[in-house]
Design an enzyme around this catalytic site. Structure first.
Site, PDB file in Angstrom:
ATOM      1  N   GLY A 183      -7.876  -2.039 -10.846  1.00  0.00           N
ATOM      2  CA  GLY A 183      -9.268  -2.379 -10.701  1.00  0.00           C
ATOM      3  C   GLY A 183      -9.542  -3.947 -10.453  1.00  0.00           C
ATOM      4  O   GLY A 183     -10.755  -4.142 -10.014  1.00  0.00           O
TER       5      GLY A 183
ATOM      6  N   CYS B 261     -15.388  10.117  17.422  1.00  0.00           N
ATOM      7  CA  CYS B 261     -16.700  10.428  17.639  1.00  0.00           C
ATOM      8  C   CYS B 261     -17.573  10.776  16.454  1.00  0.00           C
ATOM      9  O   CYS B 261     -17.813  11.809  15.844  1.00  0.00           O
ATOM     10  CB  CYS B 261     -16.604  11.845  18.293  1.00  0.00           C
ATOM     11  SG  CYS B 261     -15.696  11.658  19.887  1.00  0.00           S
TER      12      CYS B 261
HETATM   13  C1  PLP Z   1      -6.521   3.879  -7.657  1.00  0.00           C
HETATM   14  C2  PLP Z   1      -5.961   3.611  -9.046  1.00  0.00           C
HETATM   15  C3  PLP Z   1      -5.316   2.536  -9.278  1.00  0.00           C
HETATM   16  C4  PLP Z   1      -5.442   1.165  -8.500  1.00  0.00           C
HETATM   17  O1  PLP Z   1      -6.593   0.746  -8.352  1.00  0.00           O
HETATM   18  P1  PLP Z   1      -7.061  -0.712  -7.787  1.00  0.00           P
HETATM   19  O2  PLP Z   1      -8.463  -0.719  -7.511  1.00  0.00           O
HETATM   20  O3  PLP Z   1      -6.255  -0.499  -6.354  1.00  0.00           O
HETATM   21  O4  PLP Z   1      -6.116  -1.567  -8.595  1.00  0.00           O
HETATM   22  C5  PLP Z   1      -4.738   2.483 -10.714  1.00  0.00           C
HETATM   23  N1  PLP Z   1      -4.827   3.332 -11.424  1.00  0.00           N
HETATM   24  C6  PLP Z   1      -5.266   4.571 -10.987  1.00  0.00           C
HETATM   25  C7  PLP Z   1      -5.315   5.716 -12.101  1.00  0.00           C
HETATM   26  C8  PLP Z   1      -5.868   4.737  -9.960  1.00  0.00           C
HETATM   27  O5  PLP Z   1      -6.668   5.941  -9.571  1.00  0.00           O
END
Ligand code: PLP
Length: 414
Positions: free
Chosen positions: A230, A341
């Site tokens: 995240g 489209c």
């Molecule tokens: C998508 C996801 C991540 C990675 O998220 P980023 O925003 O790309 O860092 C990590 N852990 C889980 C469980 C995810 O679903």
């Protein structure tokens, strides 16, 4: 508005296009490696720190091999992702299996690989036991619900389908303890593309507090926390990368005050970032094939949202550079569109850019994560190739473009 730097020149891209027609993705190996090293360095004080790269962000074996060389593991959430990880030699506890709504065969495969299994729900305890058996190490995903606020991409935790409630965590660890499990982890993932470093410090502190509380009440010992992914990236030129050292220092303070003081150390800290690892180092390169002047001015690319759907689904900003026109005034307002489209097939809306001509090469920045990976075949569109710009300047194709035969290969005509 300032520009964004590129790891290649217009001449280099023109040379590449002679061999690999547009559109294509190109990844900057040097940038990825340096960035990986920065993350590991920032957390070098952590005993057993590990980044488990979220495979879904950039599911390409060449990229995974680079990250493996930099010391990363993987975070998988499907059978193909587990197999991809296995095929590049990332196995055992270097894999974090953070899935949800998980089919039985995926738990089986994760167990066969010796992956760390991160359960998304308390009801998965008997499900896992029945289909794959109880492993010696178990992790649970925590959803703090109303206790925390999320952000636009992932939403508020209370609305999110993921994870255990706080009460369920205590119950779940108790159940696992009674089943003889000796090794425990605690996970959460509640933000996506978050640029505020303090958010991650708060997340770590939330997990540290829980470790203290659960260790005491349930009488188990935690081996790690996993703060999830995240960490955001500066999609807009005026944004700044997240200060990893600031996250690290904040986390360290909490670690000392909560974990060390309560004699719960050593506690490993894991992360599973995708976006911040590869996002800024991937580019979608496309050519202008049409211009259209009606109620608005349109620039039509040979790429479409089947190649990159973030702008269409999140209204996400992706910076655009028109190669060779970096220094010209941005005095034209365009919608930059693809051929689907679907009227939301737009890479940019009302974007100020230099005057664009047919044949111009357009680079769409920050497409290295959740870019190619989200591609699809709607409207019979084919996914493009992925290229790697190696450290020595050579270019290697790391995934070929789809062909019409690929598209037809699943169809049954009689
Ligand atoms: C998508 C996801 C991540 C990675 O998220 P980023 O925003 O790309 O860092 C990590 N852990 C889980 C469980 C995810 O679903």
């Amino acid at each position: 508005m300032a520009g964004k730097p590129l790891p290649f020149t217009k001449e280099k891209i023109e040379e590449i296009i002679k061999e690999f027609p547009t559109p294509f993705y190109i990844y900057d190996e040097k940038g990825i490696r340096e960035n990986a090293k920065r993350l590991i360095k920032a957390f070098s004080w952590v005993p057993g720190f590990k980044e488990h790269f979220a495979v879904k962000a950039t599911p390409n074996p060449s990229i995974l091999k680079i990250l493996k060389e930099e010391g990363f593991g993987t975070d998988c959430s499907s059978l193909p992702e587990l197999i991809l990880s296995e095929r590049v030699g990332i196995t055992g506890e270097d894999i974090m299996f953070t899935s949800n709504d998980t089919p039985a065969e995926e738990y089986k495969k994760a167990r066969d690989l010796g992956a760390i299994i991160n359960l998304d729900d308390i009801s998965h305890i008997p499900f896992l036991e029945k289909h794959a058996g109880i492993p010696e190490l178990i992790c649970f995903r925590y959803n703090p619900g109303p206790l925390r606020k999320g952000n636009a991409i992932i939403g508020n935790p209370e609305e999110a389908k993921y994870g255990f409630t706080r009460e369920q965590l205590f119950k779940g660890y108790e159940i696992m303890k009674n089943k003889g499990v000796k090794r425990f982890g605690l996970h959460t993932m509640i933000a996506s593309n978050e640029l505020n470093p303090d958010y991650f410090v708060e997340t770590a502190n939330m997990l540290f507090d829980l470790v203290v509380d659960i260790s005491d009440k349930v009488g188990i010992r935690f081996e790690f926390i996993n703060m999830g992914g995240g960490i955001g990236i500066p999609y807009k030129p005026e944004q700044k990368p997240v200060d990893l050292n600031r996250i690290s220092e904040g986390v360290k303070k909490g670690y000392e005050e909560k974990i060390v003081k309560n004699r719960l150390h050593p506690l490993r800290i894991l992360m599973e970032n995708g976006r911040m690892i590869t996002g800024p180092f991937g580019y979608l390169v496309s050519k202008v094939i049409h211009k259209k002047d009606i109620y608005k001015q349109y620039v039509g690319l040979d790429a479409c949202m089947a190649n990159l759907m973030r702008p269409a689904i999140y209204g996400a900003y992706h910076h655009i550079t028109v190669l060779g026109k970096e220094h010209l005034p941005k005095d034209h307002k365009y919608d930059v569109v693809g051929s689907l489209c679907e009227n939301n097939d737009k890479f940019a809306i009302d974007r100020m850019l230099p005057k664009i001509d047919i044949g111009d090469i357009v680079v769409i920045h920050d497409a290295g994560a959740h870019g190619y990976a989200m591609g699809f075949n709607y409207n019979g569109k084919l996914r493009c190739a992925e290229l790697l710009l190696k450290e020595d300047g050579d270019v290697k194709m790391i995934r070929r473009a789809e062909t019409i035969d690929d598209y037809f290969s699943t169809l049954i005509f009689d």
